[in-house]
Design an enzyme around this catalytic site. Structure first.
Site: not given
Length: 579
Positions: A406, A427, A439, A477
């Protein structure tokens, strides 16, 4: 007030007034909309004509409100402007008319007194424009009359809006965090890292939000957000609040979002987005070459990915460090599938088939014949590089190698493998069997074949796959963690005033319709995990707002890791075991 036959006026048909007028008409009220802009009136008229319930009048003259039972003032949040409108309404309307100000930040008592009818001037606080089933906070003062309060309560009930105790200070804090987050999303778009639909899809699915940040900007109004950011910047000096150049440019050009028909998206007269349509699905046949999938790791994410892959019908091998870990992982997958059957997510036959397709072993050699290997170990770059060096030599030519990192660079794993064209990032989000987003992270060396096959594989799992370039944080994130940091910094920035963590979370959940507030989210993810990700993001983006707050460092140092340790920003309730 007799519902369905009452006359309700709305003054100011912007981001709040337009949707409120539509709710009123749909609910069967006779409505009167007032705005000084002829283009706004024409646009609202086109929208209202297609609705069959409720009569309506649109005008630029407040005299039309003389017989209204309730008048909602929804002009911009400026004290002088609102005061002038309320005084005009007091002069025009009957003595029995209830006036309602939609101010988010101005003191209601001041407005009520300034209006000239303090007993019959109330307020509505909302953190986003009203929509069906949305939450608003009805406000009154010690001067408010009981029948005026009852009239507002009845109106909210008739509109299907939920009364929620948002609070002035928690609401202001939630708005400041929201506006900084929206501003960062615009900057991400400015940088060309991802398109507007990718940004919105990633945040909506990755965080369970009702709307992506650019969709929400269009809903609130680009001018409203820009003005709010400008005010926050002036008060705090925090550069996170400086309006992004693209936001400023669009707002100055009159592209203000849904209320004008054009913002980050285009809208029809019914305020529905016109497109562009979403990215077409990958040809499912692109994943035909993947028949056997390896998952390297036995933790929560590895088990969840293995479950999702087996349920999708792929032969799956999970490789753990030892036989005990392998058996524990297999049992955890079985237990998770049992819960999914109880909840109706999968059928009993699907469970049996998935378990029949899953092997849990402790021998990396089992990965040699896999068509795709997904590494799902701890966020330790040295460990991942060692594993990818092994996989590069072990796996058959053409097999795809993916990491679930991540925050770490995919390129570093690709380089260690010795076959960078086959390496990419997948991800997944926790819990992997449930969360719909993946992702897809590619490096400059990742081949088109590898990227297309991985995307088709993700879609075969029932996931929405969003492409990203290789950089720390990707989309979700990158935008989520500065927002969480802003929440933690509230605890340091109130000049001696205690912040009620639960009220901040409640304001975000109720006022913004988020599934969980920032502090509860931190506790759920784990404060140690959050700290690790923040440190990595801060290394790559030292001026991006990722520097871990001292309070987070202190909690982790004391072993307060969130829900998993029983104590984080909140104390987790003790679990009761039934014998």
């Amino acid at each position: 007030m007799a519902r369905k036959s009452s006359v309700v006026g709305v003054v100011g048909l912007g981001s709040v007034g337009q949707p409120l007028l539509a709710l009123l008409q749909t609910a069967g009220y006779e409505v009167i909309g007032v705005d000084q802009d002829a283009d706004v009136l024409a646009r609202v008229d086109r929208s209202m004509k297609v609705r069959t319930s409720g009569g309506y009048t649109l005008t630029n003259d407040t005299i039309a409100l003389v017989g209204a039972d309730v008048v909602v003032e929804a002009v911009p949040d400026d004290l002088a402007g609102k005061t002038a409108v309320l005084r005009r309404l007091n002069a025009v309307c009957l003595d029995r008319t209830v006036l309602v100000s939609t101010s988010a930040s101005l003191p209601l008592a001041h407005l009520a007194i300034a209006s000239g009818r303090p007993a019959r001037t109330l307020g509505l606080r909302m953190l986003r424009p009203p929509g069906p089933g949305g939450a608003v906070e009805p406000l009154c003062t010690s001067m408010s009359s009981d029948d005026a309060v009852a009239a507002l309560d009845d109106l909210l009930d008739g509109l299907g809006l939920t009364a929620a105790p948002i609070g002035a200070e928690p609401g202001a804090a939630a708005t400041a965090m929201l506006y900084a987050y929206l501003n960062r999303a615009v900057r991400l778009l400015e940088q060309g890292y991802a398109g507007q639909e990718d940004v919105d899809t990633a945040m909506r699915l990755g965080c369970g939000l009702p709307a992506g940040p650019l969709q929400l900007l269009d809903e609130i109004g680009l001018d409203t957000v820009r003005a709010g950011l400008t005010g926050l910047l002036a008060r705090t000096g925090n550069e996170a609040y400086r309006p992004a150049a693209l936001l400023d440019s669009l707002a100055r050009g009159g592209l203000l979002g849904r209320k004008t028909g054009q913002g980050f998206y285009a809208y029809d007269d019914q305020r529905r987005p016109l497109g562009p349509p979403g990215r077409p699905a990958q040809d499912p046949a692109a994943a035909d070459g993947i028949r056997r999938v390896g998952v390297l790791g036995s933790g929560t994410m590895a088990r969840g990915i293995a479950e999702a892959v087996a349920v999708a019908g792929f032969r799956t091998v999970l490789v753990a460090r030892g036989p005990a870990q392998a058996e524990a992982a297999r049992q955890a997958v079985e237990d998770s599938l049992t819960r999914s059957v109880r909840r109706g997510r999968v059928g009993p036959q699907d469970k049996r088939r998935a378990l029949g397709l899953l092997d849990a072993v402790d021998r990396q050699a089992e990965l040699a014949e896999c068509d795709l290997v997904i590494e799902a170990t701890t966020e330790d770059l040295a460990l991942k590089r060692r594993l990818f060096a092994t996989l590069g030599g072990l796996c058959k030519p053409g097999a795809l190698l993916a990491t679930t990192t991540s925050s770490l660079p995919v390129a570093a794993c690709a380089e260690a493998s010795g076959r960078p064209g086959d390496v990419l990032g997948l991800h997944f989000f926790n819990p992997a069997p449930v969360m719909r987003l993946v992702e897809l992270v590619t490096t400059p060396q990742t081949t088109t074949r590898a990227a297309g096959t991985a995307r088709a594989f993700g879609e075969r799992l029932g996931k929405t796959v969003v492409p990203c370039a290789d950089r720390a944080g990707f989309i979700v994130n990158h935008l989520l963690f500065p927002y969480l940091n802003d929440a933690i910094r509230l605890l340091d920035a109130r000049e001696g005033h205690d912040i009620d963590i639960e009220r901040i979370d409640a304001a975000v959940e109720q006022g913004l319709s988020h599934p969980v507030g920032p502090f509860a989210l931190l506790d759920t993810m784990g404060l140690d995990v959050s700290l690790t990700i923040l440190r990595r993001l801060d290394e790559e983006f030292p001026d991006g707002g990722y520097s871990p707050p001292p309070l987070l460092e202190q909690l982790v140092a004391r072993g307060c890791l969130g829900r998993k340790s029983g104590q984080g920003f909140r104390r987790a309730p003790a679990r009761v075991t039934l014998s």
